[in-house]
Design a protein around this motif. Structure first.
Motif: not given
Length: 274
Positions: A59-65
């Motif tokens: 989820k953190e990766e999705d938010v960063k993206a």
């Protein structure tokens, strides 16, 4: 042979264990089972924690993206706005250059007498500093303005072009245009209120000498009593004492003409000690 009646243990060394040993073995077995269960639970919790951490990392990766995508969209929008502004300025500049070149070309074709007539006409139509604006001047300003707008010029460019042609301020063109749009009336100045010795009634409230003396005594008495005097205080006094109905703004103008000054809204008795 053993003697009859003598108690001898049977089974030898491989026989049934004592009860104490059996209890210890049973407790050890139970403890081992409980430990194995705890270990299984710990493994399950560790597995669940690892799965949750992996999901959180995803989820953190999705938010960063998503944040990176939003930042790119904002940058693109800013570039598009800047490009649009530049294109709009270029279009207005090209339009202004086109109109200027057309005016210069038309002027170059005129004979000297016609050029002198145009210059004299502009000078006669241009209001001097402090000069009143007539209905004829307002009509000519509107005619030139509407003709430029009809020809495709923007309102801002037409306003500047009219001001440049007639050698007047853009604020005068704006005043003429605004009055026409709001009330369909021609702009005109009549000089009311100009000069201190004007004989024309400019609508200002004038009080008599007795009323002025009474007002001065009232303000002086309020100050001596330690009370602050404001415009609304004077307004109430004039209305109650002399029946004069005035707005706060009119009262302020009256006090200024009588020599009073205000500091932070409070009326000061002249002369004001700086």
């Amino acid at each position: 042979m053993t003697k009859r009646g003598r108690r001898v243990p049977t089974g030898g060394t491989s026989g049934r264990p004592p009860k104490a040993i059996k209890g210890v073995n049973a407790a050890a077995a139970r403890n081992a089972k409980a430990i194995n269960k705890l270990l299984d639970d710990m493994e399950k919790r560790e597995a669940a924690t690892a799965a949750a951490e992996a999901a959180l990392a995803a989820k953190e990766e999705d938010v960063k993206a998503m944040e990176a995508s939003v930042a790119r969209d904002r940058e693109k929008l800013a570039r598009d706005i800047a490009r649009s502004d530049v294109l709009q300025q270029q279009r207005e500049q090209r339009e202004q250059d086109r109109v200027s070149k057309a005016a210069e070309a038309a002027t170059s074709k005129l004979p000297p007498l016609a050029l002198k007539f145009v210059e004299d006409s502009v000078q006669s139509l241009r209001p001097e500093t402090g000069e009143l604006t007539t209905l004829q001047q307002s009509r000519i300003i509107l005619m030139l303005y509407f003709d430029l707008v009809k020809g495709g010029s923007s309102e801002n460019h037409a306003k500047e072009q009219v001001a440049k042609t007639l050698r007047i301020g853009t604020d005068k063109v704006l005043a003429v245009r605004t009055l026409w749009y709001d009330k369909q009336e021609l702009y005109e100045t009549n000089g009311k209120g100009r000069g201190k010795a004007t004989s024309v009634d400019d609508g200002r409230r004038v009080i008599t000498k007795e009323q002025e003396d009474g007002l001065r005594e009232f303000i002086k008495g309020e100050h001596e009593a330690g009370r602050q005097v404001f415009r609304r205080t004077v307004k109430d006094y004039l209305e109650c004492s002399f029946g004069l109905e005035m707005s706060n703004r009119a009262v302020g103008g009256l006090l200024q003409r009588l020599g009073f000054k205000r500091r932070r809204g409070r009326i000061k008795i002249p002369p004001l000690n700086e």
